[in-house]
Motif scaffolding. Structure first.
Motif, mmCIF file in Angstrom:
data_model
loop_
_atom_site.group_PDB
_atom_site.id
_atom_site.type_symbol
_atom_site.label_atom_id
_atom_site.label_comp_id
_atom_site.label_asym_id
_atom_site.label_seq_id
_atom_site.Cartn_x
_atom_site.Cartn_y
_atom_site.Cartn_z
ATOM 1 N N LEU A 143 -25.078 108.750 -44.625
ATOM 2 C CA LEU A 143 -26.450 108.456 -44.042
ATOM 3 C C LEU A 143 -27.642 108.970 -45.039
ATOM 4 N N ALA A 144 -28.734 108.462 -44.596
ATOM 5 C CA ALA A 144 -29.927 108.878 -45.524
ATOM 6 C C ALA A 144 -30.185 110.286 -45.171
ATOM 7 N N ASP A 145 -30.166 110.849 -44.161
ATOM 8 C CA ASP A 145 -30.558 112.075 -43.502
ATOM 9 C C ASP A 145 -29.330 113.238 -43.972
ATOM 10 N N GLY A 146 -28.295 112.600 -44.859
ATOM 11 C CA GLY A 146 -27.404 113.678 -45.063
ATOM 12 C C GLY A 146 -26.263 113.803 -44.607
ATOM 13 N N ALA A 147 -26.196 113.272 -43.301
ATOM 14 C CA ALA A 147 -25.052 113.221 -42.349
ATOM 15 C C ALA A 147 -23.862 112.308 -42.915
ATOM 16 N N GLU A 148 -22.695 112.479 -42.336
ATOM 17 C CA GLU A 148 -21.696 111.716 -42.532
ATOM 18 C C GLU A 148 -20.873 111.304 -41.260
ATOM 19 N N LEU A 149 -20.600 109.991 -41.011
ATOM 20 C CA LEU A 149 -19.990 109.591 -39.943
ATOM 21 C C LEU A 149 -18.920 108.738 -40.020
ATOM 22 N N VAL A 150 -18.106 108.639 -39.491
ATOM 23 C CA VAL A 150 -16.675 107.856 -39.306
ATOM 24 C C VAL A 150 -17.043 107.039 -38.018
ATOM 25 N N ALA A 151 -16.951 105.650 -38.049
ATOM 26 C CA ALA A 151 -17.014 104.765 -37.079
ATOM 27 C C ALA A 151 -16.514 103.593 -37.253
ATOM 28 N N ARG A 152 -16.107 102.813 -35.893
ATOM 29 C CA ARG A 152 -15.767 101.595 -36.265
ATOM 30 C C ARG A 152 -16.619 100.556 -36.086
ATOM 31 N N ILE A 153 -16.855 99.569 -36.881
ATOM 32 C CA ILE A 153 -17.920 98.744 -36.992
ATOM 33 C C ILE A 153 -17.696 97.388 -35.870
ATOM 34 N N VAL A 154 -18.551 97.186 -35.050
ATOM 35 C CA VAL A 154 -18.162 96.299 -33.814
ATOM 36 C C VAL A 154 -19.145 95.215 -33.894
ATOM 37 N N GLN A 155 -20.366 95.200 -34.473
ATOM 38 C CA GLN A 155 -21.274 94.186 -34.731
ATOM 39 C C GLN A 155 -22.145 94.213 -35.765
ATOM 40 N N VAL A 156 -22.341 93.214 -36.576
ATOM 41 C CA VAL A 156 -23.331 93.157 -37.707
ATOM 42 C C VAL A 156 -24.130 92.054 -37.541
ATOM 43 N N PRO A 159 -14.972 106.972 -26.398
ATOM 44 C CA PRO A 159 -15.862 106.782 -27.795
ATOM 45 C C PRO A 159 -17.433 106.478 -27.158
ATOM 46 N N THR A 160 -18.163 106.505 -28.093
ATOM 47 C CA THR A 160 -19.618 106.453 -28.063
ATOM 48 C C THR A 160 -20.043 105.282 -28.863
ATOM 49 N N THR A 161 -21.139 104.704 -28.396
ATOM 50 C CA THR A 161 -21.758 103.551 -29.551
ATOM 51 C C THR A 161 -22.866 104.242 -30.172
ATOM 52 N N ARG A 162 -23.328 103.533 -31.170
ATOM 53 C CA ARG A 162 -24.261 103.965 -32.032
ATOM 54 C C ARG A 162 -24.852 102.776 -32.939
ATOM 55 N N ARG A 163 -26.069 102.824 -33.126
ATOM 56 C CA ARG A 163 -26.615 101.686 -33.890
ATOM 57 C C ARG A 163 -27.314 102.143 -35.177
ATOM 58 N N LEU A 164 -26.940 101.677 -36.248
ATOM 59 C CA LEU A 164 -27.313 101.998 -37.575
ATOM 60 C C LEU A 164 -28.207 100.803 -38.376
ATOM 61 N N GLY A 165 -29.292 101.039 -38.972
ATOM 62 C CA GLY A 165 -29.955 100.104 -39.484
ATOM 63 C C GLY A 165 -29.567 100.301 -41.090
ATOM 64 N N PHE A 166 -29.329 99.021 -41.730
ATOM 65 C CA PHE A 166 -29.051 99.011 -43.121
ATOM 66 C C PHE A 166 -29.734 100.113 -44.150
ATOM 67 N N PRO A 167 -31.087 100.412 -43.835
ATOM 68 C CA PRO A 167 -31.795 101.567 -44.656
ATOM 69 C C PRO A 167 -31.231 102.750 -44.496
ATOM 70 N N ASP A 168 -30.713 102.836 -43.368
ATOM 71 C CA ASP A 168 -30.067 104.405 -43.068
ATOM 72 C C ASP A 168 -28.811 104.663 -43.674
ATOM 73 N N VAL A 169 -28.281 103.583 -44.224
ATOM 74 C CA VAL A 169 -26.872 103.715 -44.871
ATOM 75 C C VAL A 169 -26.943 104.058 -46.318
ATOM 76 N N VAL A 170 -26.420 105.212 -46.886
ATOM 77 C CA VAL A 170 -26.554 105.368 -48.155
ATOM 78 C C VAL A 170 -25.321 104.708 -48.863
ATOM 79 N N ARG A 171 -24.243 104.962 -48.229
ATOM 80 C CA ARG A 171 -22.774 104.539 -48.905
ATOM 81 C C ARG A 171 -21.913 104.306 -47.676
ATOM 82 N N ALA A 172 -21.230 103.411 -47.651
ATOM 83 C CA ALA A 172 -20.157 103.301 -46.854
ATOM 84 C C ALA A 172 -18.780 102.477 -47.481
#
Length: 165
Positions: A106-119, A136-149
């Motif tokens: 992520l852009a903030d330097g964090a790393e996250l492993v999660a399942r993609i449920v909606q795009v 499990p919890t849900t989380r929303r990520l905007g494309f600008p927040d993703v540096v690499r996936a």
């Protein structure tokens, strides 16, 4: 404006790949000793099986033989599909990875492993696995927040058909 050999090859080959019902994902020209290797990566919504890859390989080879796109000298053409742990760089890659586990930087330097449920056009809805028996919890990520996936290999992943049964 100068263009690179890869850009010229993409312009030449992309329409041919598209006519075969595939997407041209990547082109790379590498030197291996005195020889050159042209690597072409193709994919589609429903994947690209061996027969489709062979068909597009023959078509690309014929097209390259009738042009001087690779210049003088020998080269090897390698046509394949993205690997199991493919990088997600385009919107269509994320859409094709629905239900898959992915590792996000992520852009903030964090790393996250999660399942993609909606795009959608703005980003992703994810299911983050629970830790130590938690839900499990849900989380929303905007494309600008993703540096690499990158898609992760899952040995115990349930097939869609198994989940529907």
């Amino acid at each position: 404006m100068s263009t690179t050999q890869s850009e010229r090859l993409r312009e030449l080959l992309e329409p041919l790949v598209a006519s075969q019902g595939l997407d041209l994902e990547e082109i790379a020209v590498d030197s291996v000793g005195r020889k050159r290797v042209l690597r072409v990566v193709v994919d589609s919504e429903d994947g690209a099986d061996l027969d489709r890859v062979a068909d597009v390989s023959r078509a690309l080879s014929a097209k390259l033989d009738e042009t001087d796109a690779m210049g003088e000298g020998e080269y090897t053409l390698e046509v394949g599909t993205p690997g199991a742990e493919r990088l997600l760089t385009e919107h269509r890659h994320y859409a094709r990875a629905l239900g898959r586990l992915a590792k996000f930087q992520l852009a903030d330097g964090a790393e996250l492993v999660a399942r993609i449920v909606q795009v959608d056009d703005e980003g992703l809805d994810l299911e983050v696995p629970g830790v130590k028996g938690r839900r499990p919890t849900t989380r929303r990520l905007g494309f600008p927040d993703v540096v690499r996936a990158r898609v992760q290999v899952e040995f115990n992943r349930k097939d869609k058909k198994e989940e529907e049964a």
